[in-house]
Design a protein around this motif. Structure first.
Motif, PDB file in Angstrom:
ATOM      1  N   ILE A 179      85.858  44.862  17.658  1.00  0.00           N
ATOM      2  CA  ILE A 179      85.007  44.369  18.735  1.00  0.00           C
ATOM      3  C   ILE A 179      83.648  45.062  18.686  1.00  0.00           C
ATOM      4  O   ILE A 179      83.570  46.297  18.713  1.00  0.00           O
ATOM      5  CB  ILE A 179      85.663  44.596  20.111  1.00  0.00           C
ATOM      6  N   ILE A 180      82.599  44.267  18.597  1.00  0.00           N
ATOM      7  CA  ILE A 180      81.234  44.786  18.633  1.00  0.00           C
ATOM      8  C   ILE A 180      80.807  44.826  20.095  1.00  0.00           C
ATOM      9  O   ILE A 180      80.631  43.788  20.731  1.00  0.00           O
ATOM     10  CB  ILE A 180      80.271  43.875  17.852  1.00  0.00           C
ATOM     11  N   HIS A 181      80.658  46.003  20.637  1.00  0.00           N
ATOM     12  CA  HIS A 181      80.189  46.142  22.014  1.00  0.00           C
ATOM     13  C   HIS A 181      78.669  46.271  21.994  1.00  0.00           C
ATOM     14  O   HIS A 181      78.122  47.181  21.359  1.00  0.00           O
ATOM     15  CB  HIS A 181      80.828  47.361  22.678  1.00  0.00           C
ATOM     16  N   GLN A 182      78.003  45.350  22.672  1.00  0.00           N
ATOM     17  CA  GLN A 182      76.537  45.296  22.664  1.00  0.00           C
ATOM     18  C   GLN A 182      75.975  45.556  24.061  1.00  0.00           C
ATOM     19  O   GLN A 182      76.482  45.055  25.062  1.00  0.00           O
ATOM     20  CB  GLN A 182      76.057  43.926  22.174  1.00  0.00           C
ATOM     21  N   LYS A 183      74.920  46.361  24.124  1.00  0.00           N
ATOM     22  CA  LYS A 183      74.196  46.613  25.365  1.00  0.00           C
ATOM     23  C   LYS A 183      72.706  46.497  25.059  1.00  0.00           C
ATOM     24  O   LYS A 183      72.126  47.384  24.429  1.00  0.00           O
ATOM     25  CB  LYS A 183      74.537  47.997  25.923  1.00  0.00           C
ATOM     26  N   GLU A 184      72.136  45.359  25.411  1.00  0.00           N
ATOM     27  CA  GLU A 184      70.752  45.020  25.054  1.00  0.00           C
ATOM     28  C   GLU A 184      70.636  45.023  23.525  1.00  0.00           C
ATOM     29  O   GLU A 184      71.297  44.252  22.858  1.00  0.00           O
ATOM     30  CB  GLU A 184      69.783  45.978  25.737  1.00  0.00           C
ATOM     31  N   ASP A 185      69.802  45.915  22.955  1.00  0.00           N
ATOM     32  CA  ASP A 185      69.645  45.910  21.495  1.00  0.00           C
ATOM     33  C   ASP A 185      70.419  47.041  20.829  1.00  0.00           C
ATOM     34  O   ASP A 185      70.133  47.428  19.695  1.00  0.00           O
ATOM     35  CB  ASP A 185      68.159  46.013  21.120  1.00  0.00           C
ATOM     36  N   ARG A 186      71.415  47.566  21.516  1.00  0.00           N
ATOM     37  CA  ARG A 186      72.193  48.683  20.976  1.00  0.00           C
ATOM     38  C   ARG A 186      73.674  48.320  20.874  1.00  0.00           C
ATOM     39  O   ARG A 186      74.168  47.463  21.614  1.00  0.00           O
ATOM     40  CB  ARG A 186      72.021  49.943  21.836  1.00  0.00           C
ATOM     41  N   TYR A 187      74.341  49.022  19.939  1.00  0.00           N
ATOM     42  CA  TYR A 187      75.740  48.719  19.665  1.00  0.00           C
ATOM     43  C   TYR A 187      76.549  50.023  19.669  1.00  0.00           C
ATOM     44  O   TYR A 187      76.060  51.079  19.260  1.00  0.00           O
ATOM     45  CB  TYR A 187      75.872  48.011  18.322  1.00  0.00           C
ATOM     46  N   ALA A 188      77.795  49.920  20.112  1.00  0.00           N
ATOM     47  CA  ALA A 188      78.649  51.096  20.269  1.00  0.00           C
ATOM     48  C   ALA A 188      79.432  51.390  18.993  1.00  0.00           C
ATOM     49  O   ALA A 188      80.138  50.522  18.471  1.00  0.00           O
ATOM     50  CB  ALA A 188      79.614  50.884  21.433  1.00  0.00           C
ATOM     51  N   LEU A 189      79.292  52.622  18.512  1.00  0.00           N
ATOM     52  CA  LEU A 189      80.059  53.088  17.364  1.00  0.00           C
ATOM     53  C   LEU A 189      80.602  54.477  17.656  1.00  0.00           C
ATOM     54  O   LEU A 189      80.045  55.224  18.465  1.00  0.00           O
ATOM     55  CB  LEU A 189      79.215  53.148  16.091  1.00  0.00           C
ATOM     56  N   LYS A 190      81.670  54.810  16.963  1.00  0.00           N
ATOM     57  CA  LYS A 190      82.316  56.105  17.156  1.00  0.00           C
ATOM     58  C   LYS A 190      82.575  56.745  15.800  1.00  0.00           C
ATOM     59  O   LYS A 190      82.952  56.065  14.849  1.00  0.00           O
ATOM     60  CB  LYS A 190      83.641  55.907  17.907  1.00  0.00           C
ATOM     61  N   GLN A 191      82.369  58.048  15.720  1.00  0.00           N
ATOM     62  CA  GLN A 191      82.653  58.751  14.472  1.00  0.00           C
ATOM     63  C   GLN A 191      84.149  59.009  14.368  1.00  0.00           C
ATOM     64  O   GLN A 191      84.762  59.557  15.287  1.00  0.00           O
ATOM     65  CB  GLN A 191      81.890  60.071  14.399  1.00  0.00           C
ATOM     66  N   ARG A 192      84.731  58.596  13.262  1.00  0.00           N
ATOM     67  CA  ARG A 192      86.188  58.677  13.105  1.00  0.00           C
ATOM     68  C   ARG A 192      86.634  60.133  12.935  1.00  0.00           C
ATOM     69  O   ARG A 192      86.012  60.905  12.211  1.00  0.00           O
ATOM     70  CB  ARG A 192      86.637  57.862  11.895  1.00  0.00           C
ATOM     71  N   SER A 193      87.757  60.452  13.573  1.00  0.00           N
ATOM     72  CA  SER A 193      88.294  61.808  13.484  1.00  0.00           C
ATOM     73  C   SER A 193      89.668  61.847  12.818  1.00  0.00           C
ATOM     74  O   SER A 193      90.183  62.921  12.520  1.00  0.00           O
ATOM     75  CB  SER A 193      88.400  62.428  14.886  1.00  0.00           C
ATOM     76  N   ASP A 194      90.265  60.660  12.604  1.00  0.00           N
ATOM     77  CA  ASP A 194      91.565  60.635  11.943  1.00  0.00           C
ATOM     78  C   ASP A 194      91.380  60.836  10.441  1.00  0.00           C
ATOM     79  O   ASP A 194      90.270  60.835   9.924  1.00  0.00           O
ATOM     80  CB  ASP A 194      92.305  59.327  12.230  1.00  0.00           C
ATOM     81  N   LYS A 195      92.483  61.003   9.737  1.00  0.00           N
ATOM     82  CA  LYS A 195      92.433  61.330   8.305  1.00  0.00           C
ATOM     83  C   LYS A 195      91.776  60.223   7.497  1.00  0.00           C
ATOM     84  O   LYS A 195      90.964  60.488   6.604  1.00  0.00           O
ATOM     85  CB  LYS A 195      93.856  61.601   7.786  1.00  0.00           C
ATOM     86  N   PHE A 196      92.098  58.980   7.804  1.00  0.00           N
ATOM     87  CA  PHE A 196      91.545  57.861   7.045  1.00  0.00           C
ATOM     88  C   PHE A 196      90.096  57.620   7.466  1.00  0.00           C
ATOM     89  O   PHE A 196      89.790  57.483   8.644  1.00  0.00           O
ATOM     90  CB  PHE A 196      92.386  56.609   7.281  1.00  0.00           C
ATOM     91  N   LEU A 197      89.193  57.587   6.499  1.00  0.00           N
ATOM     92  CA  LEU A 197      87.764  57.370   6.742  1.00  0.00           C
ATOM     93  C   LEU A 197      87.165  58.442   7.648  1.00  0.00           C
ATOM     94  O   LEU A 197      86.199  58.190   8.384  1.00  0.00           O
ATOM     95  CB  LEU A 197      87.510  55.979   7.328  1.00  0.00           C
ATOM     96  N   HIS A 198      87.709  59.629   7.588  1.00  0.00           N
ATOM     97  CA  HIS A 198      87.261  60.726   8.442  1.00  0.00           C
ATOM     98  C   HIS A 198      85.763  60.975   8.280  1.00  0.00           C
ATOM     99  O   HIS A 198      85.248  61.062   7.177  1.00  0.00           O
ATOM    100  CB  HIS A 198      88.021  62.007   8.101  1.00  0.00           C
ATOM    101  N   GLY A 199      85.072  61.077   9.411  1.00  0.00           N
ATOM    102  CA  GLY A 199      83.649  61.377   9.394  1.00  0.00           C
ATOM    103  C   GLY A 199      82.750  60.162   9.373  1.00  0.00           C
ATOM    104  O   GLY A 199      81.562  60.254   9.686  1.00  0.00           O
ATOM    105  N   LEU A 200      83.292  59.001   8.999  1.00  0.00           N
ATOM    106  CA  LEU A 200      82.492  57.777   8.975  1.00  0.00           C
ATOM    107  C   LEU A 200      82.420  57.176  10.378  1.00  0.00           C
ATOM    108  O   LEU A 200      83.320  57.356  11.191  1.00  0.00           O
ATOM    109  CB  LEU A 200      83.084  56.749   8.005  1.00  0.00           C
ATOM    110  N   TRP A 201      81.343  56.467  10.638  1.00  0.00           N
ATOM    111  CA  TRP A 201      81.175  55.800  11.916  1.00  0.00           C
ATOM    112  C   TRP A 201      81.748  54.393  11.839  1.00  0.00           C
ATOM    113  O   TRP A 201      81.740  53.767  10.777  1.00  0.00           O
ATOM    114  CB  TRP A 201      79.701  55.747  12.300  1.00  0.00           C
ATOM    115  N   GLY A 202      82.230  53.904  12.988  1.00  0.00           N
ATOM    116  CA  GLY A 202      82.808  52.568  12.983  1.00  0.00           C
ATOM    117  C   GLY A 202      82.789  51.918  14.351  1.00  0.00           C
ATOM    118  O   GLY A 202      82.657  52.590  15.381  1.00  0.00           O
ATOM    119  N   PHE A 203      82.920  50.609  14.347  1.00  0.00           N
ATOM    120  CA  PHE A 203      82.985  49.848  15.590  1.00  0.00           C
ATOM    121  C   PHE A 203      84.378  49.983  16.200  1.00  0.00           C
ATOM    122  O   PHE A 203      85.312  50.472  15.560  1.00  0.00           O
ATOM    123  CB  PHE A 203      82.651  48.378  15.324  1.00  0.00           C
ATOM    124  N   TYR A 204      84.508  49.519  17.419  1.00  0.00           N
ATOM    125  CA  TYR A 204      85.782  49.611  18.125  1.00  0.00           C
ATOM    126  C   TYR A 204      86.837  48.763  17.411  1.00  0.00           C
ATOM    127  O   TYR A 204      86.617  47.597  17.105  1.00  0.00           O
ATOM    128  CB  TYR A 204      85.618  49.121  19.569  1.00  0.00           C
TER     129      TYR A 204
END
Length: 271
Positions: A179-204
């Motif tokens: 899910i792409i969460h949008q607020k005006e011209d910005r989008y919500a991403l979170k830096q992954r903390s689990d083992k898979f793809l650790h450290g990469l940012w991703g959408f919900y």
């Protein structure tokens, strides 16, 4: 790989000390697109563990993150000329055939690696083993009549039987909702903390269905599974903690997985 990743990575981080002094996000960004992101994280951690100065022997190398026996032996043998055998895929294949070993057992294979090893000329021996495996003792069509090991090879009568074929497995499919969460011209991403793809940012990402605007569908193949996900656009505030808001231009500076890059393509098409 050389042009797209290797040379740009070395330009950004000319020495191990440069890796150690850099932020993990910068290392991941340069690694982006190669996959196996745990390796980038281990590289960064190992560089800091040794303060940018790599140990010169296999024992100390094995104390660093991401370096096992095989990698430690290879570094020590080729960079520091420590008299140790190596065990890459080509060398393994030679040993399996030379000693007629069907079982895939690395612990036993190390024992046989030392039996054949030439401690007097270790560098030349290791280089020759890799070359023979790459050009003569081939995986599917070995050139036994050209092989220097042929006179004493126990598996030469049926080389394709050594080692035993790997058991084929079917990669599982993981079904997800992004899910792409949008607020005006910005989008919500979170830096992954689990083992898979650790450290990469991703959408919900969730396993639940969504009733937001459906944008499309993505498929991404990873080494151990295939990701299949429906992509949705939601203009409501995200309730889960840990997400930060970025413009599209700011997102380009973040390290992302290939799947999340595909999600960005949907954003560009629908903005």
């Amino acid at each position: 790989v050389l042009e797209r990743f290797y040379f740009p990575f070395l330009e950004a981080f000319p020495t191990l000390a440069d890796v150690a002094s850099s932020d993990l996000n910068d290392v991941l960004k340069k690694w982006e697109g190669l996959g196996y992101y745990t390796r980038a994280k281990n590289l960064h951690h190992a560089a800091r563990q040794c303060n940018g100065i790599l140990p010169s022997n296999a024992h100390d190398l094995m104390q660093l993150s991401g370096i096992g026996r095989s990698t430690a032996h290879a570094i020590a043998a080729f960079a520091y000329r420590e008299p140790l055998p190596i065990l890459d895929a080509n060398v393994k294949r030679i040993l399996h055939r030379y000693f007629a070993l069907r079982e895939r057992n690395d612990k036993k294979l190390w024992e046989y690696a030392y039996r054949l090893f030439d401690a007097v000329h270790p560098f030349e021996y290791n280089q020759a083993m890799m070359d023979v495996g790459a050009t003569v003792c081939l995986s599917k069509k070995p050139l036994c009549n050209l092989c220097p090991f042929e006179p004493h090879c126990l598996g030469k009568s049926n080389p394709l039987s050594y080692p035993a074929p790997k058991v084929k497995t079917i990669k599982p499919i993981r079904y997800r909702t992004i899910i792409i969460h949008q607020k005006e011209d910005r989008y919500a991403l979170k830096q992954r903390s689990d083992k898979f793809l650790h450290g990469l940012w991703g959408f919900y990402e969730t396993i639940e269905k969504s009733y937001a605007k459906h944008l499309g569908y993505i498929t991404q193949h990873y080494s151990h599974f295939t990701l299949e996900a429906d992509v949705y656009l939601n203009v409501e505030e995200i309730e889960e903690e840990g997400f930060e808001w970025f413009t599209l231009e700011e997102i380009t500076q973040l390290s992302l997985s290939r799947a999340d890059h595909k999600v960005i393509d949907f954003i560009k098409k629908n903005v």
